[in-house]
Design a protein around this motif. Structure first.
Motif, PDB file in Angstrom:
ATOM      1  N   ILE A 281       0.825  -1.207   0.000  1.00  0.00           N
ATOM      2  CA  ILE A 281       0.000   0.000   0.000  1.00  0.00           C
ATOM      3  C   ILE A 281       0.861   1.260   0.000  1.00  0.00           C
ATOM      4  CG2 ILE A 281      -1.661   1.328   1.359  1.00  0.00           C
ATOM      5  CD1 ILE A 281      -2.849  -1.358   2.259  1.00  0.00           C
ATOM      6  N   GLY A 282       1.870   1.304   0.877  1.00  0.00           N
ATOM      7  CA  GLY A 282       2.731   2.483   0.932  1.00  0.00           C
ATOM      8  C   GLY A 282       3.454   2.728  -0.375  1.00  0.00           C
ATOM      9  N   ASP A 283       3.961   1.658  -0.996  1.00  0.00           N
ATOM     10  CA  ASP A 283       4.651   1.791  -2.284  1.00  0.00           C
ATOM     11  C   ASP A 283       3.717   2.347  -3.346  1.00  0.00           C
ATOM     12  OD1 ASP A 283       7.190   0.642  -1.506  1.00  0.00           O
ATOM     13  OD2 ASP A 283       6.149  -1.265  -1.402  1.00  0.00           O
ATOM     14  N   PHE A 284       2.492   1.834  -3.359  1.00  0.00           N
ATOM     15  CA  PHE A 284       1.544   2.312  -4.360  1.00  0.00           C
ATOM     16  C   PHE A 284       1.241   3.790  -4.155  1.00  0.00           C
ATOM     17  CE2 PHE A 284      -2.412   3.156  -6.454  1.00  0.00           C
ATOM     18  CZ  PHE A 284      -2.338   2.412  -7.622  1.00  0.00           C
ATOM     19  N   LEU A 285       1.015   4.189  -2.905  1.00  0.00           N
ATOM     20  CA  LEU A 285       0.714   5.595  -2.626  1.00  0.00           C
ATOM     21  C   LEU A 285       1.860   6.501  -3.068  1.00  0.00           C
ATOM     22  CD1 LEU A 285      -0.941   5.311   0.900  1.00  0.00           C
ATOM     23  CD2 LEU A 285      -2.072   5.907  -1.249  1.00  0.00           C
ATOM     24  N   LEU A 286       3.088   6.066  -2.824  1.00  0.00           N
ATOM     25  CA  LEU A 286       4.242   6.886  -3.199  1.00  0.00           C
ATOM     26  C   LEU A 286       4.442   6.939  -4.716  1.00  0.00           C
ATOM     27  CD1 LEU A 286       6.758   5.824  -0.404  1.00  0.00           C
ATOM     28  CD2 LEU A 286       5.534   8.000  -0.592  1.00  0.00           C
ATOM     29  N   SER A 287       3.846   6.011  -5.436  1.00  0.00           N
ATOM     30  CA  SER A 287       3.941   6.034  -6.901  1.00  0.00           C
ATOM     31  C   SER A 287       2.784   6.775  -7.558  1.00  0.00           C
ATOM     32  CB  SER A 287       4.015   4.608  -7.458  1.00  0.00           C
ATOM     33  OG  SER A 287       2.801   3.909  -7.253  1.00  0.00           O
ATOM     34  N   THR A 288       1.769   7.166  -6.775  1.00  0.00           N
ATOM     35  CA  THR A 288       0.603   7.824  -7.377  1.00  0.00           C
ATOM     36  C   THR A 288       0.934   9.139  -8.074  1.00  0.00           C
ATOM     37  OG1 THR A 288       0.030   8.701  -5.178  1.00  0.00           O
ATOM     38  CG2 THR A 288      -1.156   6.761  -5.934  1.00  0.00           C
ATOM     39  N   PRO A 289       1.872   9.972  -7.572  1.00  0.00           N
ATOM     40  CA  PRO A 289       2.190  11.192  -8.338  1.00  0.00           C
ATOM     41  C   PRO A 289       2.682  10.881  -9.744  1.00  0.00           C
ATOM     42  CG  PRO A 289       3.015  11.376  -6.095  1.00  0.00           C
ATOM     43  CD  PRO A 289       2.562   9.957  -6.262  1.00  0.00           C
ATOM     44  N   MET A 290       3.533   9.864  -9.872  1.00  0.00           N
ATOM     45  CA  MET A 290       4.036   9.486 -11.196  1.00  0.00           C
ATOM     46  C   MET A 290       2.919   8.947 -12.075  1.00  0.00           C
ATOM     47  SD  MET A 290       4.787   6.405 -12.974  1.00  0.00           S
ATOM     48  CE  MET A 290       5.212   5.180 -11.751  1.00  0.00           C
ATOM     49  N   ILE A 291       2.098   8.049 -11.528  1.00  0.00           N
ATOM     50  CA  ILE A 291       0.997   7.464 -12.299  1.00  0.00           C
ATOM     51  C   ILE A 291       0.037   8.549 -12.773  1.00  0.00           C
ATOM     52  CG2 ILE A 291      -0.974   5.897 -12.223  1.00  0.00           C
ATOM     53  CD1 ILE A 291       0.569   4.239 -10.156  1.00  0.00           C
ATOM     54  N   SER A 292      -0.312   9.456 -11.884  1.00  0.00           N
ATOM     55  CA  SER A 292      -1.264  10.509 -12.219  1.00  0.00           C
ATOM     56  C   SER A 292      -0.706  11.477 -13.252  1.00  0.00           C
ATOM     57  CB  SER A 292      -1.676  11.268 -10.956  1.00  0.00           C
ATOM     58  OG  SER A 292      -2.359  10.417 -10.060  1.00  0.00           O
ATOM     59  N   GLU A 293       0.593  11.726 -13.189  1.00  0.00           N
ATOM     60  CA  GLU A 293       1.207  12.629 -14.167  1.00  0.00           C
ATOM     61  C   GLU A 293       1.233  11.993 -15.551  1.00  0.00           C
ATOM     62  OE1 GLU A 293       2.374  16.551 -14.534  1.00  0.00           O
ATOM     63  OE2 GLU A 293       1.664  15.452 -12.771  1.00  0.00           O
ATOM     64  N   ILE A 294       1.474  10.689 -15.615  1.00  0.00           N
ATOM     65  CA  ILE A 294       1.388   9.992 -16.899  1.00  0.00           C
ATOM     66  C   ILE A 294      -0.038  10.071 -17.435  1.00  0.00           C
ATOM     67  CG2 ILE A 294       1.433   7.701 -17.971  1.00  0.00           C
ATOM     68  CD1 ILE A 294       3.938   7.094 -16.392  1.00  0.00           C
ATOM     69  N   ARG A 295      -1.023   9.887 -16.555  1.00  0.00           N
ATOM     70  CA  ARG A 295      -2.426   9.979 -16.974  1.00  0.00           C
ATOM     71  C   ARG A 295      -2.724  11.346 -17.585  1.00  0.00           C
ATOM     72  NH1 ARG A 295      -6.122   7.122 -18.916  1.00  0.00           N
ATOM     73  NH2 ARG A 295      -5.079   8.380 -20.477  1.00  0.00           N
ATOM     74  N   GLU A 296      -2.222  12.406 -16.980  1.00  0.00           N
ATOM     75  CA  GLU A 296      -2.514  13.756 -17.464  1.00  0.00           C
ATOM     76  C   GLU A 296      -1.847  14.061 -18.801  1.00  0.00           C
ATOM     77  OE1 GLU A 296      -1.757  16.752 -14.555  1.00  0.00           O
ATOM     78  OE2 GLU A 296      -2.988  15.797 -13.007  1.00  0.00           O
ATOM     79  N   ASN A 297      -0.793  13.324 -19.136  1.00  0.00           N
ATOM     80  CA  ASN A 297      -0.048  13.595 -20.363  1.00  0.00           C
ATOM     81  C   ASN A 297      -0.242  12.542 -21.449  1.00  0.00           C
ATOM     82  OD1 ASN A 297       2.071  16.011 -19.910  1.00  0.00           O
ATOM     83  ND2 ASN A 297       1.776  14.908 -17.976  1.00  0.00           N
ATOM     84  N   PHE A 298      -0.997  11.493 -21.143  1.00  0.00           N
ATOM     85  CA  PHE A 298      -1.198  10.403 -22.087  1.00  0.00           C
ATOM     86  C   PHE A 298      -2.667  10.337 -22.474  1.00  0.00           C
ATOM     87  CE2 PHE A 298      -1.869   5.689 -22.705  1.00  0.00           C
ATOM     88  CZ  PHE A 298      -1.306   5.659 -23.967  1.00  0.00           C
ATOM     89  N   TYR A 299      -2.930  10.267 -23.792  1.00  0.00           N
ATOM     90  CA  TYR A 299      -4.301  10.320 -24.288  1.00  0.00           C
ATOM     91  C   TYR A 299      -4.914   8.941 -24.518  1.00  0.00           C
ATOM     92  CZ  TYR A 299      -2.374  14.910 -25.326  1.00  0.00           C
ATOM     93  OH  TYR A 299      -1.731  16.115 -25.231  1.00  0.00           O
ATOM     94  N   GLY A 300      -4.123   7.900 -24.360  1.00  0.00           N
ATOM     95  CA  GLY A 300      -4.628   6.559 -24.612  1.00  0.00           C
ATOM     96  C   GLY A 300      -5.137   5.872 -23.364  1.00  0.00           C
ATOM     97  N   LYS A 301      -5.168   4.549 -23.407  1.00  0.00           N
ATOM     98  CA  LYS A 301      -5.692   3.722 -22.318  1.00  0.00           C
ATOM     99  C   LYS A 301      -4.606   3.498 -21.269  1.00  0.00           C
ATOM    100  CE  LYS A 301      -7.862  -0.798 -21.498  1.00  0.00           C
ATOM    101  NZ  LYS A 301      -8.299  -2.062 -22.141  1.00  0.00           N
ATOM    102  N   LEU A 302      -4.935   3.775 -19.991  1.00  0.00           N
ATOM    103  CA  LEU A 302      -3.986   3.569 -18.900  1.00  0.00           C
ATOM    104  C   LEU A 302      -4.430   2.361 -18.077  1.00  0.00           C
ATOM    105  CD1 LEU A 302      -1.499   4.511 -17.341  1.00  0.00           C
ATOM    106  CD2 LEU A 302      -2.996   5.936 -15.938  1.00  0.00           C
ATOM    107  N   ILE A 303      -3.547   1.369 -18.005  1.00  0.00           N
ATOM    108  CA  ILE A 303      -3.815   0.123 -17.287  1.00  0.00           C
ATOM    109  C   ILE A 303      -2.872   0.047 -16.084  1.00  0.00           C
ATOM    110  CG2 ILE A 303      -3.894  -2.397 -17.468  1.00  0.00           C
ATOM    111  CD1 ILE A 303      -3.936  -1.929 -20.592  1.00  0.00           C
TER     112      ILE A 303
END
Length: 382
Positions: free
Chosen positions: A59-81
């Motif tokens: 859980i802690g690892d995932f939370l610490l990776s959320t800024p990176m995941i969310s930034e990819i989401r904001e810059n990527f127009y395709g499907k995010l899995i």
């Protein structure tokens, strides 16, 4: 041949019993089956239809990776899995902008005696990954070969610090000694995405779940085990600390996953100011409980990272088993106070150390005094 001789891999845990095996595998892997490509440095992710981020941490690892995941989401127009383990399914499913969540069976579990784990179930789970680009964020020798063999992708990108990096189409430079969020940010740099400023957790999640606690002011204490013996704190310490807060008239809310025996011990407290939510909350409910508290106390675990990222006044108890600076909580407005004892066996990497003196030397009095200081200081600023 020359390329391999000059290659120097610094493994994250060089003292691990697995390290000689990793070196042996990499020795032959880089000589005869190296997929690493230099021509991916200018890859435009929006030329592709899908990206899969494989995050098999806790859980802690995932939370610490959320800024990176969310930034990819904001810059990527395709499907995010997002491909995760079952423990972080709720987090991944509620993260804004995620199109699909895949639960993977960790290959390491197939060696356990549980009837629920099998090589077939692991292969079947990895075969669900079908994306143009796969990002394996942890450099895990257990995960990389399974992606390579059983998943569908065009490019596999990750780190080579845990073994099997020769199977990656692009092995990223690992930022040794940096906080784990900076490690995750290497994927943003790979895609030429600007590193974001730190934001509170509620910018990544819609925290609409009702708070089961009806009190106006309360302290939250995360009890139970962390999953790593070296990071745990004795139950008697928790009980003594809780009673110290009761003596001052504070309401205490307990959260966390605990055993039946531990539950009996806490139920014996029998104080009207105790709200016991252990084993009862979902992660989204936990976030709502944390969001409304005015102080949180916890160990090196997921709830502590969540409280810190929510901007809650947080007292975090840390062991010396790992480099503390790599995994310390993300601070939002300087809201985190760390209690950590320096010991001679610092950075031992003994996750299941039975003689965890770095935690045994932390007393309930230390935690209580630090908590009161934080409360009084924050009340003066309100």
């Amino acid at each position: 041949m020359d390329k391999f001789i000059t290659r120097k891999i610094i493994y994250l845990n060089p003292n691990s019993k697995m390290t000689p095996i990793k070196k042996f595998i990499d020795f032959f892997g880089y000589r005869f089956f190296c997929k690493n490509k230099a021509n991916l440095d200018n890859l435009d992710m929006n030329n592709f239809k899908s990206i899969c981020i494989v995050q098999m941490g806790h859980i802690g690892d995932f939370l610490l990776s959320t800024p990176m995941i969310s930034e990819i989401r904001e810059n990527f127009y395709g499907k995010l899995i997002i491909a995760i383990n079952k423990n972080t399914f709720e987090l991944a499913s509620n993260l804004k902008g995620v199109d699909e969540v895949i639960v993977l069976e960790h290959p390491r579990k197939i060696y356990s005696r549980s009837n629920d784990n099998s090589i077939h179930s692991a292969i079947k789970s990895f075969s669900k990954i079908d994306a143009d680009i796969v990002l394996e964020v942890r450099g895990d020798i257990n995960i990389i070969p399974f992606i390579n063999l059983f998943s569908k992708y065009k490019y596999l990108v990750g780190f080579n610090v845990g073994g099997a990096g020769f199977l990656l189409d692009k092995a990223l430079e690992y930022p040794y000694g940096k906080h784990i969020t900076e490690t995750y940010n290497m994927f943003l740099e790979f895609f030429k995405i600007k590193i974001p400023e730190i934001r509170k957790l509620d910018s990544y999640y819609d925290l609409k779940t009702p708070n089961p606690v009806k009190e106006d002011k309360y302290i939250v204490i995360a009890v139970g085990q962390t999953g790593a013996r070296s990071k745990d704190w004795e139950i008697n310490n928790f009980i003594k600390l809780i009673n110290m807060f009761f003596d001052k008239g504070y309401t205490v809310v307990l959260i966390g996953k605990i055993t039946p025996d531990e539950s009996k011990e806490y139920n014996r407290l029998g104080n009207k100011n105790l709200i016991n939510l252990t084993n009862e909350t979902t992660l989204m409910e936990l976030f709502s409980v944390l969001r409304d508290t005015y102080l949180f106390i916890g160990l090196d675990s997921g709830p502590t990272h969540a409280a810190a990222m929510l901007g809650i006044r947080t007292v975090a108890l840390y062991s010396g088993v790992l480099d503390f600076n790599l995994f310390r909580p993300i601070e939002v407005f300087g809201n985190v106070s760390i209690i950590k004892i320096d010991v001679e066996c610092e950075k031992c990497y003994k996750i299941n150390c039975e003689n965890n003196i770095c935690m045994k030397m932390i007393t309930p009095e230390m935690v209580f005094d630090r908590s009161i200081e934080l409360i009084r200081g924050s009340l003066r600023n309100e």
